[in-house]
Design a protein around this motif. Structure first.
Motif: not given
Length: 162
Positions: A136-152
């Protein structure tokens, strides 16, 4: 709901694919654009291009080429379902995709889920059929706002191993 939608996009893969990334089901924008992660706010293509050290693709052909050059197969867990808009949380009455042709034709080393719902649906509908674990990787969806682009990008960099 009662409105069954069928996945409009074919999987992207070839015999050289080493990893398989599975999402859930195309968003409204992706269904309209007839390709994966078509919504401009979805960070999938930004993440993949940085992780693969490539220029951000703009066209569908460029996106397919980026994936195949980097041995990445891409598809979704759900073949058809009922869904409200683009919200994964509203998915019900799932018919899963058959991923066995990809697993037979390509030398898939790892399977990754783009987000919790893809992971959950894979475990529920596909794991027993294919007997392959999924990461499982964190979702790239904009709904997953708790993850910054850098963290993704940092977390998704694990796919570089393949």
């Amino acid at each position: 709901m009662g409105n069954r939608l069928v996945h409009p996009v074919s999987p992207v893969y070839n015999s050289e694919s080493k990893i398989l990334i599975l999402g859930t089901f195309p968003s409204v924008k992706s269904r309209e654009g007839e390709f994966f992660y078509h919504h401009p706010q979805n960070r999938f293509w930004k993440v993949i291009s940085v992780v693969c050290n490539e220029k951000l693709p703009e066209t569908i052909d460029e996106k397919k080429s980026l994936l195949l050059r980097n041995h990445i197969a891409l598809w979704d867990v759900v073949q058809s379902c009922e869904i409200e808009g683009s919200a994964d949380s509203t998915i019900k009455n799932v018919v899963p995709n058959d991923i066995s042709p990809i697993l037979k034709e390509a030398d898939i080393q790892k399977i990754y889920a783009n987000g919790n719902m893809a992971y959950t649906l894979y475990k529920k509908y596909l794991y027993d059929r294919v007997g392959r674990d999924i990461i499982k990787l964190p979702s790239t969806s904009p709904a997953n706002a708790s993850f910054s682009l850098e963290r993704l990008i940092e977390i998704w960099s694990c796919i570089r191993d393949y």
